[in-house]
Design an enzyme around this catalytic site. Structure first.
Site, PDB file in Angstrom:
ATOM      1  N   SER A   1      51.270  67.205 179.316  1.00 46.54           N
ATOM      2  CA  SER A   1      49.982  67.147 178.629  1.00 46.54           C
ATOM      3  C   SER A   1      49.361  65.753 178.612  1.00 46.54           C
ATOM      4  O   SER A   1      48.164  65.611 178.399  1.00 46.54           O
ATOM      5  CB  SER A   1      50.108  67.663 177.200  1.00 46.54           C
TER       6      SER A   1
ATOM      7  N   LYS B   1      50.061  62.708 171.656  1.00 44.74           N
ATOM      8  CA  LYS B   1      48.698  62.871 172.171  1.00 44.74           C
ATOM      9  C   LYS B   1      47.954  61.543 171.993  1.00 44.74           C
ATOM     10  O   LYS B   1      48.447  60.599 171.393  1.00 44.74           O
ATOM     11  CB  LYS B   1      47.939  63.970 171.395  1.00 44.74           C
TER      12      LYS B   1
END
Length: 267
Positions: A42, A107
């Site tokens: 990701s 993230k």
């Protein structure tokens, strides 16, 4: 008898030494730096599967989620709100506890409290202003099972087959304030490429993966498996530098090490 007492005393001293060494190691890991192994794609190409890093827990202060004793849910900081902390900056790569899944995610922090976040045709807008993307070539990797979880990458150039070259368009995205980082594109019109306007509530943040079409993040609600708005107390720390990297199933597969990523700064 004296010899036996001396031997017994040596064993006791050894046990004490090992005990206090473990206490110090656990305290250091719980309060200062936490190891983190990248399991998914990701955050490509900023972070690759198999990158190993230490999370700086001092960066944002502490809450019950950032000082847990390893392999337990026992916290050395039994407080819901953060304390001794400073606010994260837009563009930081952060590790946090997912509010419902209970696992640690990594993230990029995109939105601060009060920000309005929207994606339009794969382009990020913050408070109505575009975060410009400058094309920066193509990210290439071999289509094969990666890391301990044996995940295979998604490719912009379609089904390339085992051993083929998997490609993704790469751009440099510049956030308000001037911080820049790479983002990757897979789909021309992915599920997170066009969104409503998200207004980040007080005490919350908005996070996204750099591999924009392969990231479950704040663009998706917790009810659908996403992160949603991230409450501040779930922040664990900031990722600053890759310490080690292995492309194989195990770090002991020496031939899969990536020496060019050792001690690499995270931007």
């Amino acid at each position: 008898m004296a010899s036996r007492d001396k031997g017994d005393g040596g064993i006791v001293e050894t046990i004490k030494t090992v005990f206090w060494a473990l206490v110090i190691a656990i305290g250091f890991r719980s309060v200062f730096f936490q190891p983190f192994w990248i399991p998914s794609e990701s955050m490509k190409d900023t972070l690759l599967i198999g990158d190993f890093l230490f999370v700086n827990k001092m960066a944002y202060g502490y809450s019950r989620y950032s000082c847990e004793i390893p392999f337990t849910t026992i916290s050395l900081c039994p407080f819901e709100d953060r304390f001794l902390g400073s606010e994260p900056e837009r563009g930081d790569v952060v590790v946090f506890r997912h509010p419902t899944a209970g696992t640690d995610y990594i993230k990029r922090l995109i939105g601060l409290p009060g920000d309005r976040i929207q994606m339009q045709n794969g382009v990020l807008f913050i408070n109505g202003v575009e975060a410009p993307q400058t094309p920066d070539g193509v990210f290439e990797e071999i289509y094969e099972a990666q890391g301990p979880m044996r995940n295979r990458p998604r490719c912009e150039n379609g089904a390339v087959g085992e051993g083929g070259i998997c490609k993704k368009s790469r751009s440099i995205e510049t956030l308000p304030g001037g911080r820049s980082h790479h983002v990757l594109n897979i789909d021309a019109n992915g599920p997170g490429d066009n969104t409503d306007v998200f207004t980040v509530p007080p005490g919350h943040y908005f996070v996204m993966g750099d591999n924009r079409d392969n990231s479950t993040d704040s663009r998706f609600s917790q009810a659908t498996g996403g992160v949603g708005y991230l409450p501040a107390q779930y922040l664990i720390g900031r990722a600053d530098r890759v310490m080690f990297s292995s492309a194989g199933r195990s770090l002991f597969y020496v031939w899969t090490w990536r020496p060019d990523r050792f001690f690499k700064a995270i931007e």
